[in-house]
Design a protein around this motif. Structure first.
Motif, PDB file in Angstrom:
ATOM      1  N   LEU A 106       0.700  -1.100   0.148  1.00 44.11           N
ATOM      2  CA  LEU A 106       0.528  -0.108   0.114  1.00 44.11           C
ATOM      3  C   LEU A 106       1.090   1.468  -0.254  1.00 44.11           C
ATOM      4  CD1 LEU A 106      -2.067   1.503   0.270  1.00 44.11           C
ATOM      5  CD2 LEU A 106      -2.480   0.856   2.997  1.00 44.11           C
ATOM      6  N   PHE A 107       2.371   1.161   0.982  1.00 36.48           N
ATOM      7  CA  PHE A 107       2.198   2.888   0.551  1.00 36.48           C
ATOM      8  C   PHE A 107       3.910   2.701   0.873  1.00 36.48           C
ATOM      9  CE2 PHE A 107      -0.878   2.183   5.105  1.00 36.48           C
ATOM     10  CZ  PHE A 107      -1.571   3.292   4.383  1.00 36.48           C
ATOM     11  N   GLY A 108       4.725   1.238   0.371  1.00 37.71           N
ATOM     12  CA  GLY A 108       5.668   1.216  -0.400  1.00 37.71           C
ATOM     13  C   GLY A 108       5.954   2.007  -2.280  1.00 37.71           C
ATOM     14  N   LYS A 109       4.151   1.524  -2.463  1.00 30.19           N
ATOM     15  CA  LYS A 109       4.330   1.705  -4.053  1.00 30.19           C
ATOM     16  C   LYS A 109       5.230   0.903  -4.380  1.00 30.19           C
ATOM     17  CE  LYS A 109       2.755   6.534  -2.806  1.00 30.19           C
ATOM     18  NZ  LYS A 109       3.210   8.316  -2.979  1.00 30.19           N
ATOM     19  N   PRO A 110       5.105  -0.017  -4.748  1.00 28.37           N
ATOM     20  CA  PRO A 110       6.023  -0.716  -5.158  1.00 28.37           C
ATOM     21  C   PRO A 110       5.367  -0.945  -7.047  1.00 28.37           C
ATOM     22  CG  PRO A 110       4.540  -2.221  -4.187  1.00 28.37           C
ATOM     23  CD  PRO A 110       4.012  -1.211  -4.110  1.00 28.37           C
ATOM     24  N   ASP A 111       6.392  -0.728  -7.811  1.00 30.24           N
ATOM     25  CA  ASP A 111       5.603  -1.053  -9.840  1.00 30.24           C
ATOM     26  C   ASP A 111       4.511  -1.874 -10.010  1.00 30.24           C
ATOM     27  OD1 ASP A 111       7.312   1.898 -10.279  1.00 30.24           O
ATOM     28  OD2 ASP A 111       8.671   0.253  -9.575  1.00 30.24           O
ATOM     29  N   VAL A 112       5.287  -3.299  -9.245  1.00 31.13           N
ATOM     30  CA  VAL A 112       4.072  -4.888  -9.802  1.00 31.13           C
ATOM     31  C   VAL A 112       4.450  -4.790  -8.701  1.00 31.13           C
ATOM     32  CG1 VAL A 112       3.895  -5.704 -11.190  1.00 31.13           C
ATOM     33  CG2 VAL A 112       5.019  -3.719 -12.131  1.00 31.13           C
ATOM     34  N   THR A 113       3.103  -5.524  -8.185  1.00 32.92           N
ATOM     35  CA  THR A 113       2.664  -7.101  -7.231  1.00 32.92           C
ATOM     36  C   THR A 113       2.521  -8.051  -7.942  1.00 32.92           C
ATOM     37  OG1 THR A 113       2.326  -4.977  -5.532  1.00 32.92           O
ATOM     38  CG2 THR A 113       1.655  -7.458  -5.172  1.00 32.92           C
ATOM     39  N   VAL A 114       3.194  -8.600  -7.748  1.00 32.60           N
ATOM     40  CA  VAL A 114       3.323 -10.294  -8.401  1.00 32.60           C
ATOM     41  C   VAL A 114       3.073 -10.857  -6.611  1.00 32.60           C
ATOM     42  CG1 VAL A 114       4.610 -12.667  -8.801  1.00 32.60           C
ATOM     43  CG2 VAL A 114       4.862  -9.888 -10.444  1.00 32.60           C
ATOM     44  N   ILE A 115       1.514 -11.485  -7.252  1.00 36.20           N
ATOM     45  CA  ILE A 115       0.949 -12.843  -6.230  1.00 36.20           C
ATOM     46  C   ILE A 115       1.590 -13.939  -6.808  1.00 36.20           C
ATOM     47  CG2 ILE A 115      -0.814 -13.346  -5.177  1.00 36.20           C
ATOM     48  CD1 ILE A 115      -2.426 -10.661  -6.380  1.00 36.20           C
ATOM     49  N   VAL A 116       1.673 -14.923  -5.617  1.00 39.05           N
ATOM     50  CA  VAL A 116       2.547 -16.191  -6.240  1.00 39.05           C
ATOM     51  C   VAL A 116       1.929 -16.976  -5.583  1.00 39.05           C
ATOM     52  CG1 VAL A 116       3.887 -18.448  -5.840  1.00 39.05           C
ATOM     53  CG2 VAL A 116       4.594 -16.073  -6.269  1.00 39.05           C
ATOM     54  N   VAL A 117       0.460 -18.174  -6.442  1.00 44.01           N
ATOM     55  CA  VAL A 117      -0.275 -19.518  -6.009  1.00 44.01           C
ATOM     56  C   VAL A 117       0.091 -19.991  -6.320  1.00 44.01           C
ATOM     57  CG1 VAL A 117      -2.425 -17.103  -6.145  1.00 44.01           C
ATOM     58  CG2 VAL A 117      -2.182 -18.464  -7.721  1.00 44.01           C
ATOM     59  N   PHE A 224      -4.262  14.121   3.498  1.00 44.03           N
ATOM     60  CA  PHE A 224      -2.924  13.082   2.831  1.00 44.03           C
ATOM     61  C   PHE A 224      -3.121  12.720   1.731  1.00 44.03           C
ATOM     62  CE2 PHE A 224      -4.180  11.784   6.841  1.00 44.03           C
ATOM     63  CZ  PHE A 224      -3.393  12.045   7.800  1.00 44.03           C
ATOM     64  N   PRO A 225      -2.557  14.509   1.162  1.00 43.99           N
ATOM     65  CA  PRO A 225      -2.391  14.464  -0.713  1.00 43.99           C
ATOM     66  C   PRO A 225      -1.821  13.023  -1.085  1.00 43.99           C
ATOM     67  CG  PRO A 225      -2.121  16.220  -0.066  1.00 43.99           C
ATOM     68  CD  PRO A 225      -2.204  15.962   1.548  1.00 43.99           C
ATOM     69  N   SER A 226      -0.823  13.376  -0.760  1.00 45.58           N
ATOM     70  CA  SER A 226       0.443  12.229  -0.943  1.00 45.58           C
ATOM     71  C   SER A 226      -0.330  10.398  -1.040  1.00 45.58           C
ATOM     72  CB  SER A 226       2.078  12.291  -0.610  1.00 45.58           C
ATOM     73  OG  SER A 226       1.589  12.198   0.726  1.00 45.58           O
ATOM     74  N   ILE A 227      -0.882  10.602   0.130  1.00 46.07           N
ATOM     75  CA  ILE A 227      -1.389   8.758   0.273  1.00 46.07           C
ATOM     76  C   ILE A 227      -2.101   8.538  -0.446  1.00 46.07           C
ATOM     77  CG2 ILE A 227      -3.444   8.436   1.350  1.00 46.07           C
ATOM     78  CD1 ILE A 227      -2.233   7.652   4.294  1.00 46.07           C
ATOM     79  N   PRO A 228      -1.424   7.287  -0.972  1.00 41.09           N
ATOM     80  CA  PRO A 228      -2.417   5.817  -2.484  1.00 41.09           C
ATOM     81  C   PRO A 228      -3.799   5.471  -1.577  1.00 41.09           C
ATOM     82  CG  PRO A 228      -0.470   4.988  -1.479  1.00 41.09           C
ATOM     83  CD  PRO A 228      -0.415   6.002  -0.173  1.00 41.09           C
ATOM     84  N   GLU A 252       3.104   7.981  10.529  1.00 42.76           N
ATOM     85  CA  GLU A 252       4.114   6.499   9.352  1.00 42.76           C
ATOM     86  C   GLU A 252       3.807   6.589   7.990  1.00 42.76           C
ATOM     87  OE1 GLU A 252       4.711   1.787  10.591  1.00 42.76           O
ATOM     88  OE2 GLU A 252       3.840   3.226  11.955  1.00 42.76           O
ATOM     89  N   LEU A 253       2.332   6.388   7.945  1.00 38.24           N
ATOM     90  CA  LEU A 253       3.230   5.729   5.985  1.00 38.24           C
ATOM     91  C   LEU A 253       2.051   7.537   5.627  1.00 38.24           C
ATOM     92  CD1 LEU A 253      -0.178   3.345   7.260  1.00 38.24           C
ATOM     93  CD2 LEU A 253       2.297   2.923   7.268  1.00 38.24           C
ATOM     94  N   VAL A 254       2.461   7.624   5.539  1.00 39.56           N
ATOM     95  CA  VAL A 254       2.457   9.443   4.658  1.00 39.56           C
ATOM     96  C   VAL A 254       3.696   9.383   3.912  1.00 39.56           C
ATOM     97  CG1 VAL A 254       2.087  11.663   4.488  1.00 39.56           C
ATOM     98  CG2 VAL A 254       1.230  10.476   6.483  1.00 39.56           C
TER      99      VAL A 254
END
Length: 254
Positions: A106-117, A224-228, A252-254
């Motif tokens: 949520l807050f690290g803003k990765p460019d891609v999240t790969v979900i391994v199932v 919090f304008p920058s919060i995703p 912490e998360l802003v």
């Protein structure tokens, strides 16, 4: 017909693999950050090792006892930093592992999240998948352990699954390096915007809750304008998520 398709896929995989360079722990001058998420025992660490060339990786998340693993790979002259998140069944933050995984997506803003199932136990993995898709717009489903699924005579309609989830689905057997080149190419295309994801989101929300979420989401954006993903945070606040409440209070998360 199947043999021709298989042959074409193998040729494609060999071609894609030529653009790959495993960088191990070299995470300098990175172009994109990729988060690797999933339930425990889905072969997530095997996928991580297949992409980065690492066999051992240690370290901790700041202020946590949770292990942090990072590595990198290069594909088509672009460098990708891969962050292996703790294996979790949920993102509801009932443990440190879940909190770390959720906060990074949520807050690290990765460019891609790969979900391994685990392809042989897909249904039990979908809870986490749907939670992640509520948070991020850029994700790839890595349908791992396809060898186990085939051994158990389990067939998965990957196209229908991709359509229903709104994200690319890539079948892999990471321990045999099968599907990994295709996974790398897909990560690259999502990161660079060649593939636009339209992730599945909950729509059947009661009107009174939807109205409350909209009001709260607007206030969060203003303060919090920058919060995703203020909408997701609004849901968590309405549910009384103490971790999110405290994180907002402390900044912490802003």
């Amino acid at each position: 017909m199947e043999s021709k398709t298989s042959s074409a896929c193998n040729t494609c995989s060999q071609y894609n693999a030529k653009g790959l360079k495993k960088l191990g722990l070299n995470t300098e001058n990175i172009d994109f950050v990729v988060a690797l998420a999933g339930n425990p025992n889905t072969g997530k660490s095997t996928v991580f090792n297949a992409l980065t060339g690492l066999r051992q990786h240690t370290g901790n998340w700041p202020g946590k006892t949770v292990v942090r693993a990072e590595g990198a790979f290069e594909y088509n002259n672009q460098k990708f930093k891969l962050v292996d998140l703790p294996g979790t069944y949920s993102l509801l933050s009932t443990s440190q592992d879940e909190e770390v995984a959720r906060n990074f997506i949520l807050f690290g803003k990765p460019d891609v999240t790969v979900i391994v199932v685990d392809a042989s136990r897909l249904e039990r993995n979908l809870n986490l998948v749907l939670q992640i898709l509520e948070i991020t717009n850029k994700a790839v489903l890595c349908l791992n352990l396809m060898d186990e699924a085939k051994r158990n005579h389990i067939k998965i309609d990957e196209r229908t699954l991709a359509r229903d989830l709104g994200i690319p689905v890539v079948p892999t057997s990471a321990r045999f390096n099968e599907g990994i080149p295709d996974l790398i190419q897909t990560i690259n295309e999502v990161a660079t915007g060649k593939i636009i994801c339209k992730p599945h989101r909950i729509k059947n929300v009661p009107k009174n809750i939807e109205d409350a979420v909209k009001i709260l989401s607007t206030k969060i954006k203003k303060q919090f304008p920058s919060i995703p993903n203020s909408r997701w945070i609004a849901f968590r606040l309405l549910e009384g998520d103490t971790h999110i409440i405290d994180a907002l209070k402390t900044g912490e998360l802003v």
